[in-house]
Scaffold this motif. Structure first.
Motif, PDB file in Angstrom:
ATOM      1  N   LEU A   1     -31.243  10.833  54.869  1.00  0.00           N
ATOM      2  CA  LEU A   1     -32.124   9.935  55.598  1.00  0.00           C
ATOM      3  C   LEU A   1     -31.787   8.480  55.291  1.00  0.00           C
ATOM      4  CD1 LEU A   1     -34.829   9.461  57.256  1.00  0.00           C
ATOM      5  CD2 LEU A   1     -35.961   9.387  55.016  1.00  0.00           C
ATOM      6  N   VAL A   2     -31.527   7.690  56.329  1.00  0.00           N
ATOM      7  CA  VAL A   2     -31.411   6.245  56.162  1.00  0.00           C
ATOM      8  C   VAL A   2     -32.826   5.671  56.240  1.00  0.00           C
ATOM      9  CG1 VAL A   2     -30.485   4.096  57.083  1.00  0.00           C
ATOM     10  CG2 VAL A   2     -29.117   6.188  57.178  1.00  0.00           C
ATOM     11  N   VAL A   3     -33.292   5.122  55.135  1.00  0.00           N
ATOM     12  CA  VAL A   3     -34.657   4.580  55.078  1.00  0.00           C
ATOM     13  C   VAL A   3     -34.625   3.184  55.707  1.00  0.00           C
ATOM     14  CG1 VAL A   3     -36.650   4.120  53.597  1.00  0.00           C
ATOM     15  CG2 VAL A   3     -35.006   5.894  52.962  1.00  0.00           C
ATOM     16  N   ALA A   4     -34.829   3.161  57.014  1.00  0.00           N
ATOM     17  CA  ALA A   4     -34.698   1.922  57.780  1.00  0.00           C
ATOM     18  C   ALA A   4     -36.075   1.335  58.078  1.00  0.00           C
ATOM     19  CB  ALA A   4     -33.951   2.195  59.085  1.00  0.00           C
ATOM     20  N   PRO A   5     -36.152   0.010  58.186  1.00  0.00           N
ATOM     21  CA  PRO A   5     -37.457  -0.640  58.438  1.00  0.00           C
ATOM     22  C   PRO A   5     -37.914  -0.495  59.882  1.00  0.00           C
ATOM     23  CG  PRO A   5     -35.723  -2.277  58.422  1.00  0.00           C
ATOM     24  CD  PRO A   5     -35.068  -0.977  58.047  1.00  0.00           C
TER      25      PRO A   5
ATOM     26  N   GLU B   1     -32.353  30.262  48.670  1.00  0.00           N
ATOM     27  CA  GLU B   1     -32.927  29.637  49.857  1.00  0.00           C
ATOM     28  C   GLU B   1     -34.265  28.965  49.563  1.00  0.00           C
ATOM     29  OE1 GLU B   1     -32.729  31.687  53.661  1.00  0.00           O
ATOM     30  OE2 GLU B   1     -31.470  33.219  52.747  1.00  0.00           O
ATOM     31  N   ASP B   2     -34.896  29.313  48.458  1.00  0.00           N
ATOM     32  CA  ASP B   2     -36.216  28.754  48.129  1.00  0.00           C
ATOM     33  C   ASP B   2     -36.130  27.380  47.465  1.00  0.00           C
ATOM     34  OD1 ASP B   2     -37.253  31.109  49.062  1.00  0.00           O
ATOM     35  OD2 ASP B   2     -37.483  32.021  47.084  1.00  0.00           O
ATOM     36  N   ILE B   3     -34.947  26.975  47.027  1.00  0.00           N
ATOM     37  CA  ILE B   3     -34.821  25.760  46.216  1.00  0.00           C
ATOM     38  C   ILE B   3     -34.661  24.527  47.101  1.00  0.00           C
ATOM     39  CG2 ILE B   3     -33.472  24.595  44.429  1.00  0.00           C
ATOM     40  CD1 ILE B   3     -32.468  27.353  43.550  1.00  0.00           C
ATOM     41  N   THR B   4     -35.372  23.472  46.769  1.00  0.00           N
ATOM     42  CA  THR B   4     -35.148  22.180  47.414  1.00  0.00           C
ATOM     43  C   THR B   4     -34.756  21.157  46.357  1.00  0.00           C
ATOM     44  OG1 THR B   4     -37.503  21.607  47.244  1.00  0.00           O
ATOM     45  CG2 THR B   4     -36.752  22.608  49.305  1.00  0.00           C
ATOM     46  N   LEU B   5     -33.755  20.338  46.682  1.00  0.00           N
ATOM     47  CA  LEU B   5     -33.278  19.302  45.758  1.00  0.00           C
ATOM     48  C   LEU B   5     -33.084  18.011  46.535  1.00  0.00           C
ATOM     49  CD1 LEU B   5     -30.686  19.465  42.926  1.00  0.00           C
ATOM     50  CD2 LEU B   5     -30.376  17.764  44.727  1.00  0.00           C
ATOM     51  N   CYS B   6     -33.501  16.919  45.943  1.00  0.00           N
ATOM     52  CA  CYS B   6     -33.394  15.618  46.592  1.00  0.00           C
ATOM     53  C   CYS B   6     -32.799  14.588  45.644  1.00  0.00           C
ATOM     54  CB  CYS B   6     -34.780  15.138  47.062  1.00  0.00           C
ATOM     55  SG  CYS B   6     -34.790  13.478  47.773  1.00  0.00           S
ATOM     56  N   ASP B   7     -31.980  13.718  46.205  1.00  0.00           N
ATOM     57  CA  ASP B   7     -31.555  12.493  45.520  1.00  0.00           C
ATOM     58  C   ASP B   7     -32.139  11.332  46.316  1.00  0.00           C
ATOM     59  OD1 ASP B   7     -30.369  10.254  44.481  1.00  0.00           O
ATOM     60  OD2 ASP B   7     -28.330  11.052  44.478  1.00  0.00           O
ATOM     61  N   PRO B   8     -33.185  10.664  45.802  1.00  0.00           N
ATOM     62  CA  PRO B   8     -33.867   9.618  46.576  1.00  0.00           C
ATOM     63  C   PRO B   8     -33.134   8.288  46.623  1.00  0.00           C
ATOM     64  CG  PRO B   8     -34.889   9.853  44.431  1.00  0.00           C
ATOM     65  CD  PRO B   8     -33.849  10.931  44.518  1.00  0.00           C
ATOM     66  N   ALA B   9     -31.987   8.178  45.968  1.00  0.00           N
ATOM     67  CA  ALA B   9     -31.140   6.984  46.053  1.00  0.00           C
ATOM     68  C   ALA B   9     -29.703   7.481  46.035  1.00  0.00           C
ATOM     69  CB  ALA B   9     -31.419   6.040  44.892  1.00  0.00           C
ATOM     70  N   CYS B  10     -29.318   8.203  47.093  1.00  0.00           N
ATOM     71  CA  CYS B  10     -28.143   9.079  47.021  1.00  0.00           C
ATOM     72  C   CYS B  10     -26.819   8.346  47.121  1.00  0.00           C
ATOM     73  CB  CYS B  10     -28.228  10.160  48.093  1.00  0.00           C
ATOM     74  SG  CYS B  10     -28.009   9.575  49.785  1.00  0.00           S
TER      75      CYS B  10
ATOM     76  N   LEU C   1     -26.677  27.176  55.306  1.00  0.00           N
ATOM     77  CA  LEU C   1     -27.935  27.404  54.597  1.00  0.00           C
ATOM     78  C   LEU C   1     -28.214  26.271  53.603  1.00  0.00           C
ATOM     79  CD1 LEU C   1     -27.626  31.240  53.889  1.00  0.00           C
ATOM     80  CD2 LEU C   1     -29.305  30.134  55.393  1.00  0.00           C
ATOM     81  N   ILE C   2     -27.194  25.839  52.888  1.00  0.00           N
ATOM     82  CA  ILE C   2     -27.385  24.774  51.898  1.00  0.00           C
ATOM     83  C   ILE C   2     -27.850  23.495  52.572  1.00  0.00           C
ATOM     84  CG2 ILE C   2     -26.204  23.276  50.248  1.00  0.00           C
ATOM     85  CD1 ILE C   2     -24.445  25.644  49.486  1.00  0.00           C
ATOM     86  N   LEU C   3     -27.182  23.107  53.668  1.00  0.00           N
ATOM     87  CA  LEU C   3     -27.512  21.850  54.333  1.00  0.00           C
ATOM     88  C   LEU C   3     -28.857  21.921  55.049  1.00  0.00           C
ATOM     89  CD1 LEU C   3     -24.073  20.659  55.738  1.00  0.00           C
ATOM     90  CD2 LEU C   3     -25.132  20.224  53.519  1.00  0.00           C
ATOM     91  N   GLU C   4     -29.232  23.077  55.514  1.00  0.00           N
ATOM     92  CA  GLU C   4     -30.486  23.194  56.248  1.00  0.00           C
ATOM     93  C   GLU C   4     -31.691  23.464  55.349  1.00  0.00           C
ATOM     94  OE1 GLU C   4     -28.979  24.769  60.635  1.00  0.00           O
ATOM     95  OE2 GLU C   4     -29.780  26.216  59.193  1.00  0.00           O
ATOM     96  N   LYS C   5     -31.475  24.117  54.217  1.00  0.00           N
ATOM     97  CA  LYS C   5     -32.612  24.562  53.406  1.00  0.00           C
ATOM     98  C   LYS C   5     -32.729  23.866  52.050  1.00  0.00           C
ATOM     99  CE  LYS C   5     -32.964  29.220  55.347  1.00  0.00           C
ATOM    100  NZ  LYS C   5     -34.371  29.094  55.789  1.00  0.00           N
ATOM    101  N   ASN C   6     -31.611  23.413  51.484  1.00  0.00           N
ATOM    102  CA  ASN C   6     -31.643  23.030  50.068  1.00  0.00           C
ATOM    103  C   ASN C   6     -31.566  21.541  49.779  1.00  0.00           C
ATOM    104  OD1 ASN C   6     -29.582  25.865  49.837  1.00  0.00           O
ATOM    105  ND2 ASN C   6     -31.649  25.830  49.010  1.00  0.00           N
ATOM    106  N   LEU C   7     -30.675  20.820  50.439  1.00  0.00           N
ATOM    107  CA  LEU C   7     -30.329  19.467  50.008  1.00  0.00           C
ATOM    108  C   LEU C   7     -30.907  18.385  50.906  1.00  0.00           C
ATOM    109  CD1 LEU C   7     -26.576  19.862  48.979  1.00  0.00           C
ATOM    110  CD2 LEU C   7     -28.589  19.911  47.512  1.00  0.00           C
ATOM    111  N   SER C   8     -31.399  17.322  50.268  1.00  0.00           N
ATOM    112  CA  SER C   8     -31.872  16.136  50.983  1.00  0.00           C
ATOM    113  C   SER C   8     -31.433  14.894  50.214  1.00  0.00           C
ATOM    114  CB  SER C   8     -33.398  16.138  51.114  1.00  0.00           C
ATOM    115  OG  SER C   8     -33.856  17.237  51.873  1.00  0.00           O
ATOM    116  N   GLY C   9     -31.134  13.849  50.951  1.00  0.00           N
ATOM    117  CA  GLY C   9     -30.797  12.572  50.343  1.00  0.00           C
ATOM    118  C   GLY C   9     -31.488  11.445  51.073  1.00  0.00           C
ATOM    119  N   MET C  10     -31.725  10.343  50.375  1.00  0.00           N
ATOM    120  CA  MET C  10     -32.336   9.154  50.964  1.00  0.00           C
ATOM    121  C   MET C  10     -31.531   7.937  50.520  1.00  0.00           C
ATOM    122  SD  MET C  10     -36.287  10.047  50.060  1.00  0.00           S
ATOM    123  CE  MET C  10     -36.994  11.653  50.421  1.00  0.00           C
TER     124      MET C  10
END
Length: 689
Positions: free
Chosen positions: A370-374, A287-296, A326-335
């Motif tokens: 996250l959709v990085v919208a203008p 639960e402590d781990i965060t992972l991101c793909d900034p160009a997912c 838990l995974i979707l709420e605590k661990n993974l992020s995409g942009m």
């Protein structure tokens, strides 16, 4: 997986859907030169229901906003995406109604839902309307009713992919869905059911759908625009490279914290550290781990990270049905700047969650993609902001405003400063309060500022692990704005998007975090990336690297490498390097990498402290260089200390002074000379003639 069948279908489906959508647009007079008023109650004598009038009005507004062609493209992809999503779910028995929507049980194109229309349980379905349509025998209208009801039900489960019924796009759902050779017919019959077993097919279909657009963009040599930069830079990451990057970043962090874990035994591409060290992020559990793909993109990396995290939770004793949330709420992020790709990423993660939790769709949990919208502010002819008052806090930073307005190009490369965030928070709070009192500036500005703040706060986050296959696009394809912005914000790596992303990923990763990247390997050698190499070597730690053979990447002729680094300097660390230069073709890259990892004595696996690369001028990532070669560079005498190399004898103009043998007449040639002396004597005689 039958790549050819999938690619052929997706390419054909795109063109067909655009054509069919435009037919619907003409039917409802949503045309470029629209003669009918927006509030028309009929079109060519066909009366419009109140819902159709509302939908048509919304479509006309969208048409003015994005353009006719872009609206047709958006509608076509909307229905392509939903058809593909429903197809995947029906084959996995994930649809809430538990009835096939597009096919029969035997796999044929005969929607099972038509046979049990009276009994099917779809939330919100109008039973009286179903009965009416069944009595008229209009299967097309009945299927349309059932299909839209299913989309509506799924909108509460996966809102990023499906809209509520009654949305404007409903008006542009093509006709003839049950006809032979329709998009649904080909979707069901041309792609074997076994190809749908893995969720990665969703990403492949998105890339193939855009294949013609991408090819046309690069063939035209045009500058990128917000509409083209997303599809043009999408490149699906091979599964083995995804596994390599995730296992040596997320997996590495896990093994450093829990060296007794047996999970690494399942990771074919995991390269164990050369020695223990203390410089890593401490965690108590998954639960402590965060992972991101900034160009997912379509979420391929996030999907595999989900699988690894799931195993980590299981190893620590969590109950299976609790883990997906838990995974979707605590661990993974995409942009992602492309909202269509973000839809696929959302869908793919939802499918991963549903696989382990059959009640997931009812839990109201959404993936963090996250959709990085203008945020567009109104401007006068001189380009000055006129919607924001002069005393707005962000008015002091015009470059920040410009970046917000171009986030559909800049995307996750934007790195908001704390001062910019504070100014944006102040303005958002101020105008949110004024919205409540119906101020001069109105609700639109307050909403825009809140959206901009939400995006910027996400872009300012730090993560334990960052893994990406960043976009590849050279500066020659940048728009004027993008070219200027990259030069200012990433001056040392301004020649390509991928190198700018490498630098940005260093900021996304927390101190002592882990990162994995796939990109062209030119950064390892070319002089224009020397400052990037110096930063990577002196401030970070390369933990592993795989250099593919030049033609080793299927789908594009790009010299590729994939590597992982620790976001901090670890003195003396010897990373693991795999050199695949001698193994030609995409098919052998993965097995040869596994072979090298399993057998470090294979001859193309190397352990090297990256600091040694500084011994060579230009600091190339020459991990295969022997100690003797490195010592020669460090202790040997340079050729430039002895003398300056020159070209030597040259004509200066070969085309003028040098002749090929066939350009000389036969009377001036002799082929039977026995020696140089004889040939010189013959030449002398010829000169006297």
């Amino acid at each position: 997986m039958n790549d050819t069948a999938i690619k052929n279908f997706c390419t054909w489906a795109r063109n067909t859907l655009i054509e069919q959508v435009e037919t619907r647009m003409r039917r409802f007079s949503v045309v470029e030169a629209n003669a009918l008023p927006e509030d028309a109650t009929s079109v060519d004598g066909m009366p419009l229901s109140p819902d159709e009038q509302r939908q048509r009005s919304e479509l006309l507004r969208l048409q003015r906003e994005v353009g006719h062609a872009a609206l047709a493209e958006r509608a076509a992809y909307t229905w392509f995406n939903r058809l593909v999503a429903i197809r995947f779910m029906e084959l996995r028995d994930y649809l809430p109604c538990r009835v096939r929507m597009l096919s029969a049980d035997d796999g044929s194109f005969a929607p099972q839902v038509l046979k049990c229309a009276l009994d099917v349980q779809i939330e919100g379905l109008d039973a009286s309307r179903v009965m009416e349509l069944m009595q008229t025998g209009d299967d097309e209208a009945l299927f349309r009713c059932l299909f839209l009801a299913q989309c509506d039900e799924l909108s509460s489960c996966i809102p990023g992919v499906f809209d509520r019924v009654g949305s404007a796009m409903e008006l542009l759902l093509p006709d003839g869905l049950l006809r032979q050779d329709s998009v649904i017919d080909r979707l069901v019959t041309s792609i074997p059911e076994e190809d749908w077993e893995r969720v990665e097919i969703l990403g492949w279909m998105y890339q193939y759908y855009n294949a013609e657009v991408k090819d046309a963009f690069f063939k035209s040599k045009a500058k990128e625009t917000p509409d083209t930069i997303g599809p043009a830079t999408q490149l699906f990451t091979p599964e083995w490279i995804v596994r390599y990057m995730v296992e040596n970043s997320l997996g590495r962090l896990w093994m450093l914290n829990f060296p007794e874990s047996a999970l690494c035994q399942k990771w074919d591409y995991y390269i164990a550290p050369d020695a223990e060290h203390e410089d890593f992020i401490r965690i108590d559990g998954p639960e402590d781990i965060t992972l991101c793909d900034p160009a997912c993109g379509s979420g391929h990396i996030l999907v595999y990270a989900f699988q690894l995290l799931f195993d980590m939770y299981v190893e620590r004793g969590y109950r299976e049905r609790e883990i997906p949330q838990l995974i979707l709420e605590k661990n993974l992020s995409g942009m992602e700047i492309d909202p269509r790709a973000a839809q696929i990423a959302n869908l793919a993660l939802a499918m991963c969650a549903r696989e382990h939790d059959r009640r997931f769709f009812g839990r109201g949990v959404q993936a963090d993609v996250l959709v990085v919208a203008p945020t567009k502010f109104q401007r006068d002819e001189a380009g000055c902001v006129i919607e924001l008052p002069e005393d707005a806090a962000i008015m002091a930073d015009q470059q920040f405003i410009d970046a917000l307005e171009h986030l559909d190009e800049v995307g996750s490369l934007l790195n908001p400063t704390e001062a910019q965030l504070e100014a944006l928070r102040a303005d958002a709070a101020r105008f949110a309060a004024e919205v409540e009192s119906d101020s001069l500036f109105g609700r639109g500005l307050g909403v825009k500022l809140q959206d901009a703040l939400r995006v910027c706060e996400a872009l300012a986050r730090k993560f334990d692990c960052v893994v990406a296959n960043p976009p590849y696009m050279g500066s020659s394809s940048f728009s004027p704005f993008m070219s200027k912005w990259i030069k200012k914000n990433y001056p040392d790596v301004k020649s390509d998007l991928f190198s700018s992303f490498i630098v940005r990923i260093m900021d996304y990763a927390s101190e002592h975090g882990e990162a994995g990247i796939m990109c062209p390997f030119v950064w390892m050698f070319i002089g224009s990336y020397e400052k990037l190499r110096e930063k990577m070597i002196n401030e970070k730690t390369i933990t592993s690297l795989v250099q593919l053979e030049y033609s080793g990447f299927a789908g594009a002729t790009v010299p590729i490498c994939t590597f992982t680094f620790h976001n901090g300097y670890v003195d003396g660390y010897k990373g693991g390097y795999v050199r695949l230069s001698d193994f030609v073709g995409a098919a052998v890259q993965a097995p040869k990498t596994r072979e090298a990892i399993a057998n470090p004595d294979c001859g193309y696996f190397y352990r090297r402290n990256a600091k040694t690369f500084t011994q060579i001028p230009g600091t190339p990532i020459a991990y295969w260089a022997s100690d003797a070669l490195l010592n020669a560079f460090e202790g040997g005498k340079k050729l430039s200390d002895i003398g300056k190399p020159r070209q030597g004898l040259a004509t200066g103009e070969n085309a003028r002074f040098v002749r090929e043998w066939w350009e000389v007449g036969l009377d001036r040639e002799k082929f039977d000379c026995k020696s140089i002396k004889e040939s010189l004597e013959w030449i002398a005689c010829r000169m006297l003639v």
